[in-house]
Design an enzyme around this catalytic site. Structure first.
Site, short mmCIF file in Angstrom:
data_model
loop_
_atom_site.label_atom_id
_atom_site.label_comp_id
_atom_site.label_asym_id
_atom_site.label_seq_id
_atom_site.Cartn_x
_atom_site.Cartn_y
_atom_site.Cartn_z
N ASN A 145 0.85 -1.19 0.00
CA ASN A 145 0.00 0.00 0.00
C ASN A 145 0.89 1.23 0.00
O ASN A 145 1.96 1.23 0.61
CB ASN A 145 -0.91 -0.01 1.24
N ARG A 146 0.43 2.29 -0.69
CA ARG A 146 1.23 3.51 -0.78
C ARG A 146 1.61 4.01 0.61
O ARG A 146 2.77 4.30 0.89
CB ARG A 146 0.45 4.59 -1.54
N VAL A 188 -6.88 0.14 -6.09
CA VAL A 188 -6.77 1.56 -5.75
C VAL A 188 -7.90 2.33 -6.43
O VAL A 188 -8.57 1.80 -7.33
CB VAL A 188 -5.40 2.16 -6.14
N LYS A 189 -8.11 3.55 -5.99
CA LYS A 189 -9.19 4.38 -6.53
C LYS A 189 -9.10 4.48 -8.04
O LYS A 189 -8.02 4.68 -8.58
CB LYS A 189 -9.06 5.79 -5.96
N ALA A 190 -10.26 4.39 -8.69
CA ALA A 190 -10.30 4.55 -10.15
C ALA A 190 -9.88 5.97 -10.50
O ALA A 190 -10.01 6.89 -9.70
CB ALA A 190 -11.70 4.27 -10.65
N SER A 238 -18.03 -6.96 -7.86
CA SER A 238 -19.21 -6.50 -7.13
C SER A 238 -19.51 -7.39 -5.95
O SER A 238 -19.24 -8.59 -5.98
CB SER A 238 -20.44 -6.46 -8.04
N LYS A 278 -19.34 -4.24 -15.77
CA LYS A 278 -19.48 -3.78 -14.37
C LYS A 278 -20.19 -2.43 -14.32
O LYS A 278 -21.02 -2.18 -13.45
CB LYS A 278 -18.11 -3.70 -13.69
N HIS A 321 -23.78 -3.09 -14.82
CA HIS A 321 -24.25 -3.68 -13.56
C HIS A 321 -24.62 -2.56 -12.58
O HIS A 321 -25.69 -2.57 -11.96
CB HIS A 321 -23.16 -4.58 -12.96
N ASN A 322 -23.75 -1.60 -12.45
CA ASN A 322 -24.01 -0.50 -11.51
C ASN A 322 -25.19 0.37 -11.96
O ASN A 322 -25.94 0.87 -11.13
CB ASN A 322 -22.76 0.35 -11.32
N GLU A 365 -28.09 -1.45 -10.89
CA GLU A 365 -28.12 -1.33 -9.41
C GLU A 365 -28.79 0.00 -8.99
O GLU A 365 -29.65 0.02 -8.11
CB GLU A 365 -26.69 -1.41 -8.91
N ARG A 370 -40.27 18.42 -37.38
CA ARG A 370 -38.89 18.64 -37.84
C ARG A 370 -38.88 19.10 -39.29
O ARG A 370 -38.10 19.95 -39.70
CB ARG A 370 -38.06 17.35 -37.68
N HIS A 413 -36.31 18.86 -42.51
CA HIS A 413 -35.49 17.67 -42.24
C HIS A 413 -36.00 16.44 -42.97
O HIS A 413 -35.39 15.39 -42.89
CB HIS A 413 -35.45 17.40 -40.73
P1 2AM Z 1 -3.34 5.15 0.60
O1 2AM Z 1 -3.71 4.24 1.73
O2 2AM Z 1 -1.87 5.39 0.54
O3 2AM Z 1 -4.13 6.42 0.60
C1 2AM Z 1 -8.18 3.63 -1.83
O4 2AM Z 1 -8.13 5.00 -1.59
C2 2AM Z 1 -6.80 3.07 -2.05
O5 2AM Z 1 -6.18 3.75 -3.15
C3 2AM Z 1 -5.86 3.23 -0.87
O6 2AM Z 1 -5.15 2.03 -0.73
C4 2AM Z 1 -4.97 4.38 -1.30
O7 2AM Z 1 -3.68 4.36 -0.74
C5 2AM Z 1 -4.87 4.12 -2.77
N1 2AM Z 1 -4.42 5.29 -3.54
C6 2AM Z 1 -5.10 6.43 -3.75
N2 2AM Z 1 -4.38 7.26 -4.52
C7 2AM Z 1 -3.21 6.64 -4.79
C8 2AM Z 1 -2.07 6.98 -5.55
N3 2AM Z 1 -1.99 8.15 -6.21
N4 2AM Z 1 -1.06 6.08 -5.60
C9 2AM Z 1 -1.14 4.92 -4.95
N5 2AM Z 1 -2.21 4.53 -4.23
C10 2AM Z 1 -3.23 5.38 -4.15
#
Ligand code: 2AM
Length: 472
Positions: A33-34, A75-77, A129, A183, A186-187, A190, A448, A454
């Site tokens: 983890n970062r 990690v976050k999208a 999911s 996915k 799916h959402n 949802e 139209r 048209h």
């Molecule tokens: P973190 O604990 O160091 O904040 C959900 O937020 C996950 O995404 C967490 O594990 C977070 O790490 C990670 N995350 C968010 N931004 C990131 C980044 N720029 N680089 C690496 N991990 C990131």
């Protein structure tokens, strides 16, 4: 030692639970983890017997993995996934595999895949999911990307996925961004199901003036019948929940402003781009947007007239419950129908070659939209001549025929009471629109042609026509 079968990058809630799930299936996992402290905290909570070890630098993380390396990003999208790919690309080698377990936008998934493919690294977009509990005990998994890369992770994914009728709720869905696209839809479904449930709750709360706990017990009963589904089940629990020592159900104390992260909106946006109607999915997104306008709503509530308030609950509660069950079921069917219709078009447009029976199959358990309906949906799409739209499959034709009268009564009552039902109502309009051999689009075409020349087509002649509308 470089023998971990998979590395997990990202130890937020979903990441942690997936790590535990994978380790419980006997696979050796290395985590990273970062923020180092989060990794340390996590390692302190786990049983030392579990095949989990931690890395505190990226190099260490990568070196611990057996080749070809499998790295699952949790990690976050968006920016985070992009940043992590930038860091990992120089450390990985050809044939390594990166899986993105977040809700990345499918177009970004395509870009990441291309970027990594230049180094011979495979990228799998992996929809996951099931929330926290799903991640821990069996999610529904929606992978897409290079099929040979899927084969290399298949044993792990099959081991950790939920099961439905003895089959794992995971299957390779298609190339490129197919997994993340499925996915996303799916959402979208949802969102629609959640909104429809919220409307039924509103009709019973504001309309019939029932207390939350009584409404909850109805949902509990509905979950024993044709509506059996994860969302109906949790709604029963939610409505009957009280905090220790509280005299009120918690639901009555929760602010009525819904949030969203984007997948529902993306579904509507892409459906509009592809020209596929998904009105109930969109209505749910819009309802969340309107809910966020709380200060404006509060002011408008003092200004805008509605019908006279209901002074007493409806006499025939049993009948009302039956009608609501029918309306909710019909709306669920329309939400699935719209989602699958979108998937069918997207599959052709983006060359996913999706098997819709497979999609329905892996949604039968583990995921948030799981319901008993999905087995009938699977069977519909597995038939030799699947219909273009779920609504016209014989099973659903009958199901809706038996419920449409009650469904109309519910929407009618809602209108009379002034309780908004954008999901229940838009689903009914979708049903009525889809079953209309003739719609008033002839008038749209005439308008139209009137103001913009048209042109229009005719029913009695082939060609494009223009009328001199203002000629006397
Ligand atoms: P973190 O604990 O160091 O904040 C959900 O937020 C996950 O995404 C967490 O594990 C977070 O790490 C990670 N995350 C968010 N931004 C990131 C980044 N720029 N680089 C690496 N991990 C990131």
């Amino acid at each position: 030692m470089s023998n971990s079968q998979i590395g997990i990058y990202g130890l937020a809630v979903m990441g942690q639970n997936l790590v535990l799930n994978i380790a419980d299936q006997g696979f050796a996992v290395t985590v990273y983890n970062r923020t180092e402290s989060k990794t340390r905290q996590f390692m302190e909570t786990i049983n030392a017997e579990k095949p989990i070890d931690a890395a505190y630098t990226l190099e260490e993380f990568i070196n611990r993995l057996a080749k070809p390396r499998r790295v699952l990003l949790m990690v976050k999208a968006g920016k985070a996934v992009e940043a992590v790919i930038e860091q990992l690309a120089p450390l990985l080698e050809a044939d390594d595999i990166v899986l993105d377990g977040g809700n990345s936008h499918y177009k970004q998934t395509e870009q990441h895949a291309e970027r990594l493919a230049a180094h011979g690294i495979a990228y799998l977009g992996l929809g996951i999911s099931g929330g926290e509990a799903g991640a821990r005990h069996g999610p529904s998994l929606m992978p897409g990307g290079p099929p040979e890369a899927y084969s290399a992770v298949q044993p792990i994914l099959e081991a950790i996925a939920a099961e439905a009728q003895g089959e794992p709720c995971v299957a390779w869905l298609g190339p490129g961004s197919a997994g993340h696209y499925v996915k996303m839809v799916h959402n979208g479904i949802e969102y629609a199901m959640m909104q429809a449930i919220a409307e039924v709750y509103d009709l019973l709360k504001r309309g019939a003036q029932l207390p939350a706990e009584q409404i909850g017990s109805w949902f509990e009963q509905w979950n024993q019948g044709v509506l059996a589904s994860f969302l109906v089940e949790i709604t029963g629990h939610i409505l009957q929940y009280r905090e220790a020592g509280s005299s009120q159900p918690l639901i009555d104390l929760i602010a009525d402003r819904a949030k969203q992260k984007g997948t529902g909106k993306w579904t509507s946006q892409d459906a509009l781009d592809l020209g596929v109607p998904v009105p109930t999915l969109s209505a749910a997104v819009e309802a969340r947007l309107l809910s966020a306008f709380k200060p404006e709503r509060k002011r408008a509530a003092t200004l805008l007239q509605g019908p006279a308030p209901v002074s007493h609950p409806p006499a025939d509660l049993k009948r009302l419950a039956q009608n609501l069950e029918d309306a909710l079921l019909a709306t669920f069917v329309c939400a699935y129908a719209q989602g699958f219709s979108l998937l069918r078009f997207a599959s052709a447009e983006y060359d996913y070659n999706l098997n819709l029976a497979t999609v329905a199959s892996i949604w039968r358990n583990g995921c948030i939209i799981r319901s008993d309906l999905l087995e009938a949906i699977r069977q519909t799409f597995a038939s030799p001549h699947p219909p273009a739209n779920l609504l016209t499959a014989p099973y659903f034709v009958r199901l809706l025929a038996d419920r449409q009268v009650a469904w109309r009564a519910v929407v009618q009552q809602a209108v009379q009471m002034g309780v908004p039902t954008p999901a229940l109502g838009s689903a009914l309009a979708y049903y009525d629109g889809y079953r209309s051999a003739r719609l008033p689009a002839n008038l749209i075409q005439a308008q139209r042609d009137y103001f913009g020349a048209h042109t229009y087509e005719r029913l009695n002649e082939i060609g494009q026509f223009h009328a001199d509308w203002q000629a006397k």
